[in-house]
Design a protein around this motif. Structure first.
Motif: not given
Lengths: 420, 551
Positions: A40-42, A110-112, A148-149, A151, A187, A250-251, B479, B483, B486, B499, B527, B530-531, B535-537
């Protein structure tokens, strides 16, 4: 079966310790349940990204201001400086290219579309020195139809805040048609699995035509390639006429899984034993030492070793568990530093500091753990199972795992506090 | 000041987007009244969305409240007809545990019979065969026609019906004042709770269907309706532990009903008096969680090792009558007030009390009174006319799907049909991308998300969750929320707002998880952090005021 060292947990910290020990000639086995936080790493790891809510510029300096119980404080800045410089070369041996410096954080996208401080970033992922002055010019954000993961709108927002012009395009990859027919298949890792070289070339030519059409200077795309090695990323970069960077999705994380698999393969190539899909169920303790552990698959055939490393991770990886009345370490029942009062574990606001994040096994200055108040002289803990740091608020998870793993491996090799 | 739908003059403005308000709007519209339905947040944001989802047989009230029990069983039978896509006929058991008094069973069965509720005494062994999850030590069991009902679907189906009959609907519009001429209310002043913008709408009659919040709405009109806020907490378990509703056969007490619903099971409730100023601000306490778990395990022992998804609480809108500290012995009877005769204030009706089970009957009473006051003669048809999605005459089903690229219905299409009934025909699968899954736990496709956004008053992720169950499953939105965001951003074209919506959605999910944050729920919570934070901030964007959208 007798080993020099048995490592419980096959994620990043267990593997790094295992590689270190194996390279020094030890007989090492890793028992892995199969899951790793790397999945699940960034795309990046951080040493220390935040200090009291503010971004850290120089982690090695900021580390000196941490509280005494913090794993970094036990290591000391000099040790951290030394180990920090050894991480990228170690990963490179495993085939994982990491870029960055412990002297100065960079930022990852980041993804967003946010920017977060980072220490080391995987090959190909988007990172910058200063998010306020992005070096990318006009940016083309591309995505694959049906994915869809990722954006593009959120990334555009992030970049437009930094004053960048952005356009986005979606393309259809003929090579992915079979995946698109199944609702759950689109995915990141599934896409990466089927992206053969010819599809990567097709992708490059579509991106090039969008570049020409839009007059963009830089391309950003989801990290959907390079599951097994970095070659597809290199191939794409060599064919796209402008710089192209990957943004984590996303993961599951393609880059994280690549790192996990590469470290694992490297450890095995070095002659280490990796018992995947197995679980340590109990240990035999004698006179303050752990003599042997038994596992689910090996049943009554215990695994004996001179030294043991607990690298089982946090709650997320089941290195720690909670029931309505207590927080505990599930394998040995090791002493845990945690509040006994449930309402103190969590805050109602998910973005505030969550106390449970800093709970973990009690450990001494060399990361030895304790059982009913008694120090176990040949069992040490590394990574997220340790108490004393809130890796979420500090952005320190990767660094704590790597630094403590290297230190504990070296201590074992030097015979410090245990048997050689 | 412009009104939202041009210079319209309505016959009635119904205030409150719960089951009662939506049902009243439907009834009014079906009887030809020009109707506006207003809700200050989202449909089902109040008590309607915070209960057991139990299709009561009425048996629970039979001993203590015959009137409610009789109403319940009648409405139970009606809902099975008119809302079949919202109802699951699970059947129900009233079980006696060794610690309970078996004599109560006799009294219970007699009272059920008197109220017209079928109550069949079973051998405990037979009950165990019907529902293996029930405690095997039970000493008595009675079978009753309980079931499960999805209040989210039910309410939206009523809204869709009202709209088809010409009603206008405004969500996120709060009544902040009434327009009046002497002793007559002539309209409402509405504030858009997202933008703060104010508008005025006029009507001959305002119907207060605000549930517990009706207390305040009445105050705005200058009359007093004394409500009794009684908080009830519930726990949701991560899978369907039981297939039959299980009740404790005793005087109503804490945590004595376990209801299966879709993919989950629910245990509840507790009952505690709440100061009125706390009704918007409910937290489930550790004590409530412990009671629910302790008592729940007695009914179904496997709950001890079943993951708890979340905890939540609702407020019973009881009308204060006596000084019972728990609010439990108060009748759940319907209160329909004509403020002209009661308080000398014309143009204002309050419909309150009651319960989810009797929402339709409440709507009927309120609409009867409205028609009487407006001089209309149309008769109520809501007991016979199926809700949109539940039409029986319309032939539809897996074999009728003629969509070119679909050979047979996929799992998500079947799930969508379960959720929307015959309305699921409106979900378009134009491209293969529309079949992509957004929410894997609940099998919600891109197509269904788009349908909900386009047709079911969806402006944010929480609205989407209530319409589709997206984010209600085991991952609690981890998860799928991203989506769905989006997709939503393609409609609202505002990435920043979306957002922030995402950030508050995640926080709202956590709010239900944190009271039960141990075991796999804590794992899921970590989790989630974490995400979204790690990961996203997204925490960089989180602001307290965003929680307004999370209602």
């Amino acid at each position: 079966m007798k080993y020099d060292t048995i490592i419980i947990g096959g994620g990043m910290s267990g593997l790094v310790a295992g590689i270190r020990l194996r390279k020094a000639g030890q007989k090492v086995a890793i028992v892995s349940a199969g899951q790793s936080a790397l999945h699940f790493n960034s795309g990046s790891m951080s040493l220390l990204g935040h200090e009291q809510g503010r971004d850290v510029a120089n982690p090695l300096v900021a580390i000196e201001r941490l509280h005494p119980g913090h794993p970094y404080s036990k290591l000391g800045a000099e040790t951290i400086r030394k180990y920090a410089s050894e991480v990228a070369p170690l990963f490179a041996e495993a085939g994982v290219t990491l870029k960055g410096s412990a002297e100065r954080n960079h930022y990852r996208l980041t993804p967003i579309g946010m920017f977060k401080p980072a220490w080391l970033t995987l090959e190909g992922y988007a990172s910058v020195d200063d998010p306020k002055s992005l070096p990318w010019g006009k940016v083309l954000v591309v995505n694959v139809a049906g994915f869809v993961d990722f954006y593009p709108q959120f990334i555009e927002l992030g970049l437009s805040k930094a004053g960048l012009e952005c356009v986005s395009r979606t393309f259809i990859l003929p090579g992915l048609e079979t995946l698109r027919k199944s609702a759950t298949e689109m995915r990141a890792t599934n896409i990466a699995r089927v992206l053969k070289d010819e599809v990567v070339l097709e992708m490059a030519s579509q991106i090039n035509s969008y570049l020409k059409e839009t007059g963009s200077d830089t391309v950003l795309m989801p990290a959907i390639l390079g599951l097994y090695d970095e070659n597809p990323i290199r191939l794409l970069r060599s064919k796209v006429v402008k710089p192209i960077h990957l943004v984590s999705t996303m993961p599951m994380s393609v880059g994280g899984m690549r790192a996990q698999m590469s470290l694992c393969k490297y450890f095995q190539k070095l002659g280490g034993t990796y018992l995947i899909g197995d679980k340590v169920t109990a240990g035999r303790f004698e006179d303050g030492s752990l003599k042997a552990v038994s596992t689910q698959n090996l049943g009554d055939m215990p695994l004996e070793a001179d030294n043991f490393i607990l690298a089982t991770g946090s709650f997320f990886s089941h290195g720690l568990e909670a029931n309505p009345t207590s927080i505990y370490e599930p394998i040995f029942g090791l002493d845990v530093e945690a509040s006994e009062h449930r309402p103190e574990w969590c805050d109602m606001d998910i973005y505030k500091k969550q106390n449970y994040m800093q709970y973990g096994v009690v450990n001494d200055d060399d990361f030895h753990v304790f059982l009913q108040g008694r120090r176990i002289d040949n069992l040490r803990a590394v990574g997220a199972v340790l108490s004393g740091c809130n890796s979420m608020k500090e952005e320190s998870g990767g660094g704590v795992s790597l630094m403590t793993s290297l230190k504990v491996a070296d201590d074992i090799l030097n015979g410090k506090g245990g048997k050689k | 000041m412009d009104n939202k739908f041009g210079k319209k003059h309505y016959d009635v403005i119904v205030i409150g987007g719960g089951a009662t308000g939506a049902g009243t709007a439907r009834d009014c519209a079906m009887r030809g009244l020009k109707t506006l339905l207003v809700e200050r947040f989202d449909f089902t944001a109040g008590a309607t969305g915070r209960n057991h989802g139990l299709l009561h047989s009425g048996a629970r009230y039979a001993v203590t409240d015959q009137e409610s029990a009789t109403e319940c069983i009648k409405e139970n039978m009606i809902l099975r007809r008119i809302a079949r896509h919202c109802v699951e006929d699970t059947g129900g058991l009233f079980v006696t545990l060794p610690e309970d008094d078996l004599d109560y069973q006799k009294k219970f069965v007699e009272a059920c019979m008197k109220a017209g509720i079928s109550a069949e005494v079973l051998d405990p062994k037979e009950a165990l065969l019907i529902e293996p999850a029930v405690n095997k030590d039970i000493i008595g069991a009675v079978r009753v026609p309980d079931g499960a009902i999805d209040p989210f679907r039910l309410t939206v189906a009523n809204v869709v019906s009202a709209r088809r009959d010409g009603a206008d609907v405004l969500t996120y519009h709060e009544v902040v004042a009434f327009e009046r001429e002497q002793n007559r209310l002539t309209g409402v002043r509405l504030r858009d709770t997202r933008t703060g913008e104010e508008t005025v709408e006029h009507a001959d009659l305002m119907i207060n269907a605000g549930g517990i919040w009706g207390h305040h709405i009445a105050e705005l009109a200058g009359v007093k309706v004394n409500m009794f806020p009684a908080k009830g907490a519930l726990l949701i378990f991560g899978h369907r532990v039981n297939d039959v509703v299980i009740n404790r056969c005793r005087k109503p007490a804490d945590a004595d009903i376990l209801v299966p619903g879709d993919t989950i099971s629910l245990i509840g409730t507790t009952s505690t008096r709440l100061p009125y100023d706390q009704i918007d601000n409910m937290e489930v306490t550790p004590e409530e969680v412990d009671i629910l778990l302790r008592e729940g395990i007695k009914i179904a022992p496997s709950l001890a090792y079943t993951r708890i998804l979340r905890a939540y609480a609702g407020v019973r809108p009881l009308v204060a009558a006596d000084n019972d500290p728990s609010g439990r012995t108060i009748s759940r009877g319907i209160v329909c007030l004509d403020h002209a005769t009661r308080d000398g204030l014309d143009g204002f009706i309050t419909i309150t009390g009651g319960k989810l089970m009797t929402y339709r009957l409440m709507a009927e009473w309120a609409t009867d009174l409205a028609c009487k006051k407006l001089g209309r003669t149309a008769k109520c048809q809501t007991a016979e006319t199926p809700l949109p999605g539940s039409e029986l005459d319309k032939s539809y089903g897996p074999e009728d799907h003629k969509k070119s690229h679909i050979i047979e219905l996929s799992t998500d299409q079947k799930a969508a049909e379960g959720r929307h009934g015959s309305l699921s025909e409106q979900i378009e699968y134009k491209t293969e991308d529309d079949e992509a899954l957004v929410c894997e736990c609940e099998q919600v496709s891109v197509g269904e998300i788009k349908y909900a956004i386009e047709h079911l008053h969806v402006g944010n992720l929480i609205n989407l969750r209530r319409r589709t169950r997206m984010g209600m499953g085991t991952c609690q939105g981890e998860l799928c929320a991203c989506r769905a965001a989006g997709i939503l951003v393609n409609y609202n074209k505002c990435a920043e707002r979306t957002l922030r919506d995402l950030s508050s959605f995640i926080n709202e999910r956590w709010k239900g998880m944190y009271p039960v944050s141990w075991g796999e729920t804590l794992v899921e919570g970590q989790f989630m952090s974490w995400l979204y934070e790690g990961v996203c901030g997204i925490d960089q964007l989180a602001r307290p005021e965003d929680l307004i959208d999370a209602k």
